[in-house]
Design a protein around this motif. Sequence first.
Motif, PDB file in Angstrom:
ATOM      1  N   LYS A 172      31.290  39.186  39.914  1.00 10.04           N
ATOM      2  CA  LYS A 172      31.830  39.996  40.722  1.00 10.04           C
ATOM      3  C   LYS A 172      32.099  39.360  42.168  1.00 10.04           C
ATOM      4  CE  LYS A 172      27.215  41.671  41.608  1.00 10.04           C
ATOM      5  NZ  LYS A 172      26.401  42.840  41.550  1.00 10.04           N
ATOM      6  N   TRP A 173      32.796  40.165  42.960  1.00  9.62           N
ATOM      7  CA  TRP A 173      33.106  39.815  44.273  1.00  9.62           C
ATOM      8  C   TRP A 173      32.248  40.495  45.166  1.00  9.62           C
ATOM      9  CZ3 TRP A 173      36.226  35.655  45.928  1.00  9.62           C
ATOM     10  CH2 TRP A 173      37.297  35.673  45.078  1.00  9.62           C
ATOM     11  N   TRP A 212      32.986  34.981  45.534  1.00 10.28           N
ATOM     12  CA  TRP A 212      32.666  35.172  44.267  1.00 10.28           C
ATOM     13  C   TRP A 212      31.395  34.834  43.564  1.00 10.28           C
ATOM     14  CZ3 TRP A 212      34.553  37.789  40.301  1.00 10.28           C
ATOM     15  CH2 TRP A 212      34.437  37.765  39.143  1.00 10.28           C
ATOM     16  N   LEU A 462      39.362  36.748  38.010  1.00 16.64           N
ATOM     17  CA  LEU A 462      38.842  36.941  39.414  1.00 16.64           C
ATOM     18  C   LEU A 462      39.773  37.003  40.503  1.00 16.64           C
ATOM     19  CD1 LEU A 462      38.480  34.135  41.008  1.00 16.64           C
ATOM     20  CD2 LEU A 462      37.107  33.247  39.365  1.00 16.64           C
ATOM     21  N   THR A 496      37.744  29.961  46.495  1.00 20.72           N
ATOM     22  CA  THR A 496      36.911  30.102  45.298  1.00 20.72           C
ATOM     23  C   THR A 496      37.175  29.312  44.117  1.00 20.72           C
ATOM     24  OG1 THR A 496      36.564  32.465  46.039  1.00 20.72           O
ATOM     25  CG2 THR A 496      36.043  32.195  43.705  1.00 20.72           C
TER      26      THR A 496
END
Length: 505
Positions: A172-173, A212, A462, A496
């Motif tokens: 998850k962010w 992230w 993502l 990321t």
Amino acid sequence: MKGGIRFNGLRGKQLSLTLIALICTTILLWAWQKTPLVTILPPQNRLEIFSPAILASTPTESTSLKQKTNAEEDFSFAPEVRETTMERTHKAGETRTERTDQVEEGGSIVPTEVRETSSRGADQAEEDGSAAAPMASEATSSSQKIKESMNLMSPEEEKVIHKGACNYAKGKWVPDSRRPLYSGYGCKQWLSDMWACRLTQRTDFSYENFRWQPENCEMPDFDGLTFLERMRDKTIALVGDSLGRQQFQSLMCMVTGGNENLEVENIGKTYGLAKARGAIRPDGWAYRFPRTNTTILYYWSASLCELEPLNLSNPSTNYAMHLDRPATFLQRYIGRFDALVLNTGHHWNRGKLNANRWVMYVGGVPNTNRKIAEIGNAKNLTIYSVVRWVDSQLPQHPRLKAFFRTISPRHFVNGDWNSGGSCDSTTPLAGGSEVLKDESADPVVAGAVKGTAVKLLDITALSQLRDECHISKYSIKSAEGVHDCLHWCLPGVPDTWNEILAAQL
């Protein structure tokens, strides 16, 4: 009289010796019935005869033949998979395992790896005299390796083996006030103005303050100096389209912290990356950090195919686009790389092919197969071909770690780039912040690397959550009403990608 006494004494001694011999024989026979002779053999000999690994791993002749027949039937319908499995190459220092690496022993087929494992177990037994449990453990591990290399693992066994492995694509962010990793106003030495959103009319930059977080592992914080030290005396190559170029510029900004570094050397000519006469830019860039002798380079190859001019004397010539051959740059320089990141995807459309005058070739001749001529199939054929080729090169270059990055998502709404499509969102993570699936959102690339030593750099899902991070309508070069919902603002999402790359390296 004396002679008689001597005779009787001798006779008594003989009878005593005979009686003793009978008693000893009786004891030995009784001992043999209780404990077989094998118990007094040296431990090594006992293990060679009754090795748990051999007993557990050696199939009967009928079982071997049945498994072999079934395997041949299975692989006959998937020649690509069969080739990949038979030629699987493990990491440097590990044993290369092939389906054909088997020997005839006692009328049954015994994989060589099991025989070597059994021998190692016998040596251990000789040292400590208690190898029964370790031998059984090694036999189980060996059987798992063989089944895994032959794609015979059950779903349950695969879950057990991969349980706890870090899946960087699932997570998850999360908000992080320490982000971004470099200033969008700086890094002018490496960052193109068209991708530096801080230099445009955009005013909302809240998208920069997220990182992230993989679900089941900690991703170490990225530090440029630490990364360069880890990559001492190494070369990192990114080869692909303009999204690959964004990843390259992001990495250069990350390792320098966005600060100007006059020590960095431009060594593009070493890789033939010089700007051609009349060209807007060279085909790539290569920079060397002298303190750690680390080179980071990018080469533009939108399709990853070998492109061959059909008429060298004609500036407007068509190019043979060899779907089954990797880019010439890869063929020439792969031996110099320690890390390689490949990507392709967004140039695979009829308009791009026609504009670039690319003509599909397969097997060295123009493609006549209508099925392959479909853009999606042509792209898939190329991805699988390039991955197989890179995988075949890894044994010759054991220090090289190769990655194929999954496709970067687009976020056009109500049209495409040339038909009014837009991406106006400025709200971070409006569509959610988590990736819950284990499977990759790019099944083509995931399928291509499966069973090879090429690793998956899985960034699609993502990135799909970050529709607010594109250049959008703020591009300094776009026409009125044209949005760029393909490329990313930098700093941004490609940072990321590089954090995950660094973690996997």
